[in-house]
Design an enzyme around this catalytic site. Structure first.
Site, PDB file in Angstrom:
ATOM      1  N   ASP A 117       0.829  -1.201   0.000  1.00 59.51           N
ATOM      2  CA  ASP A 117       0.000   0.000   0.000  1.00 59.51           C
ATOM      3  C   ASP A 117       0.866   1.254   0.000  1.00 59.51           C
ATOM      4  OD1 ASP A 117      -2.323   1.399  -0.022  1.00 59.51           O
ATOM      5  OD2 ASP A 117      -2.984   0.801   1.974  1.00 59.51           O
ATOM      6  N   HIS A 133       3.480   2.937  -8.793  1.00 57.94           N
ATOM      7  CA  HIS A 133       3.363   1.509  -9.117  1.00 57.94           C
ATOM      8  C   HIS A 133       4.642   1.003  -9.789  1.00 57.94           C
ATOM      9  CE1 HIS A 133      -0.702   1.814  -7.836  1.00 57.94           C
ATOM     10  NE2 HIS A 133      -1.182   2.396  -8.922  1.00 57.94           N
ATOM     11  N   LEU A 193      11.514 -20.897  -4.168  1.00 58.13           N
ATOM     12  CA  LEU A 193      10.527 -19.939  -3.644  1.00 58.13           C
ATOM     13  C   LEU A 193       9.298 -19.959  -4.547  1.00 58.13           C
ATOM     14  CD1 LEU A 193       9.747 -17.330  -1.912  1.00 58.13           C
ATOM     15  CD2 LEU A 193      10.807 -16.016  -3.749  1.00 58.13           C
TER      16      LEU A 193
HETATM   17  C1  FPP Z   1      -1.522   0.069  -3.552  1.00 61.62           C
HETATM   18  O1  FPP Z   1      -1.112   1.415  -3.554  1.00 61.62           O
HETATM   19  C2  FPP Z   1      -0.937  -0.642  -4.681  1.00 61.62           C
HETATM   20  C3  FPP Z   1      -1.650  -1.219  -5.704  1.00 61.62           C
HETATM   21  C4  FPP Z   1      -3.119  -1.203  -5.762  1.00 61.62           C
HETATM   22  C5  FPP Z   1      -0.958  -1.876  -6.828  1.00 61.62           C
HETATM   23  C6  FPP Z   1       0.214  -2.709  -6.457  1.00 61.62           C
HETATM   24  C7  FPP Z   1       0.754  -3.347  -7.656  1.00 61.62           C
HETATM   25  C8  FPP Z   1       2.059  -3.338  -8.010  1.00 61.62           C
HETATM   26  C9  FPP Z   1       3.137  -2.696  -7.224  1.00 61.62           C
HETATM   27  C10 FPP Z   1       2.467  -4.066  -9.223  1.00 61.62           C
HETATM   28  C11 FPP Z   1       2.960  -5.399  -8.785  1.00 61.62           C
HETATM   29  C12 FPP Z   1       3.494  -6.141  -9.896  1.00 61.62           C
HETATM   30  C13 FPP Z   1       3.845  -7.428  -9.790  1.00 61.62           C
HETATM   31  C14 FPP Z   1       4.441  -8.090 -10.958  1.00 61.62           C
HETATM   32  C15 FPP Z   1       3.654  -8.192  -8.534  1.00 61.62           C
HETATM   33  P1  FPP Z   1      -2.216   2.538  -3.757  1.00 61.62           P
HETATM   34  O2  FPP Z   1      -2.275   2.870  -5.192  1.00 61.62           O
HETATM   35  O3  FPP Z   1      -3.502   2.105  -3.147  1.00 61.62           O
HETATM   36  O4  FPP Z   1      -1.562   3.702  -2.954  1.00 61.62           O
HETATM   37  P2  FPP Z   1      -2.330   4.860  -2.160  1.00 61.62           P
HETATM   38  O5  FPP Z   1      -3.032   4.179  -1.021  1.00 61.62           O
HETATM   39  O6  FPP Z   1      -1.213   5.735  -1.709  1.00 61.62           O
HETATM   40  O7  FPP Z   1      -3.258   5.523  -3.110  1.00 61.62           O
END
Ligand code: FPP
Length: 226
Positions: A16, A33, A127
């Site tokens: 998050d 991201h 893993l």
């Molecule tokens: C939450 O931060 C994050 C997400 C909803 C996306 C997470 C996905 C990735 C990092 C890509 C992963 C890729 C692989 C290959 C595993 P948010 O956008 O909710 O942040 P905020 O709460 O600050 O708005």
């Protein structure tokens, strides 16, 4: 860097704070991201080094489909590109990839890439890296209950998408939020939770080691008296 004193079998992450990380830098949310993927790689490498057997990541929830279309598209693209790009890392380190969730909502192209990557890495055993994609805990329990009823089964764990995977020992959620957000509702019954204020793009090896030390200090009793 010190090796953590206690190594869990399965560590799970609610990643998050990507959006906030980007906004703090005056950039679009998607930059968070992109940088978040680098954290996934760092965690994956540390997990291999420390002998963790399962690392799972909540990458996209069923609820995330309601985000602006452009962000959803970017995240799906990012998922596809990252999986392909990390192929060598998976093979060089013995990492098996599993993608779990409501696959019927993903594009044919993404589903094909997932099938291919799962197949190519299927005999790796150092893993297991699990990406939860279009996943929610309530959806999982619902689909499991329906299939269990149809088959007249009685062990719901065998019908959840995580069948055969040990329940998480530790769940880490970044960015200061302290919620389960419809993640693995059944599987997290006895999991230890560690919440950290660090935003996901800043969560790297040292932050991971500190969370593992916090886990090491916990007394797990599983509802029993020791
Ligand atoms: C939450 O931060 C994050 C997400 C909803 C996306 C997470 C996905 C990735 C990092 C890509 C992963 C890729 C692989 C290959 C595993 P948010 O956008 O909710 O942040 P905020 O709460 O600050 O708005």
């Amino acid at each position: 860097m010190q090796i953590p004193s206690k190594i869990p079998v399965h560590v799970s992450f609610i990643m998050d704070g990507n959006g906030r990380w980007a906004q703090q830098r005056g950039k679009e949310r998607v930059y968070g991201h992109f940088e978040g993927v680098e954290s996934v790689r760092a965690i994956m490498e540390a997990s291999v080094e420390w002998g963790i057997r399962y690392a799972s990541f909540f990458a996209f929830s069923e609820e995330n489909w309601d985000r602006p279309e452009a962000e959803v598209m970017t995240l799906m693209e990012l998922m596809m590109k990252s999986m392909k790009k990390e192929y060598k890392t998976f093979m060089d380190n013995g990492i098996r990839l599993l993608v779990l969730g409501n696959r019927s909502r993903l594009s044919d192209k993404l589903n094909a890439t997932i099938d291919e990557m799962q197949e190519l890495t299927s005999s790796n055993s150092v893993l297991t890296m699990i990406i939860f994609l279009s996943y929610s805990g309530k959806w999982d329990i619902q689909q499991a209950a329906l299939r269990m009823a149809a088959e007249g089964g009685d062990d719901i764990g065998r019908y959840l998408v995580t069948a055969g995977i040990p329940d998480p020992d530790l769940l880490i959620r970044t960015s200061g939020e302290e919620r389960i957000s419809n993640f693995m509702l059944w599987q997290l019954a006895y999991t230890e939770f560690v919440f950290t204020k660090t935003l996901w793009p800043d969560f790297r090896k040292e932050e991971f080691r500190l969370a593992l030390e916090e886990y090491a200090s916990r007394d797990r009793r599983f509802g029993k008296v020791k």
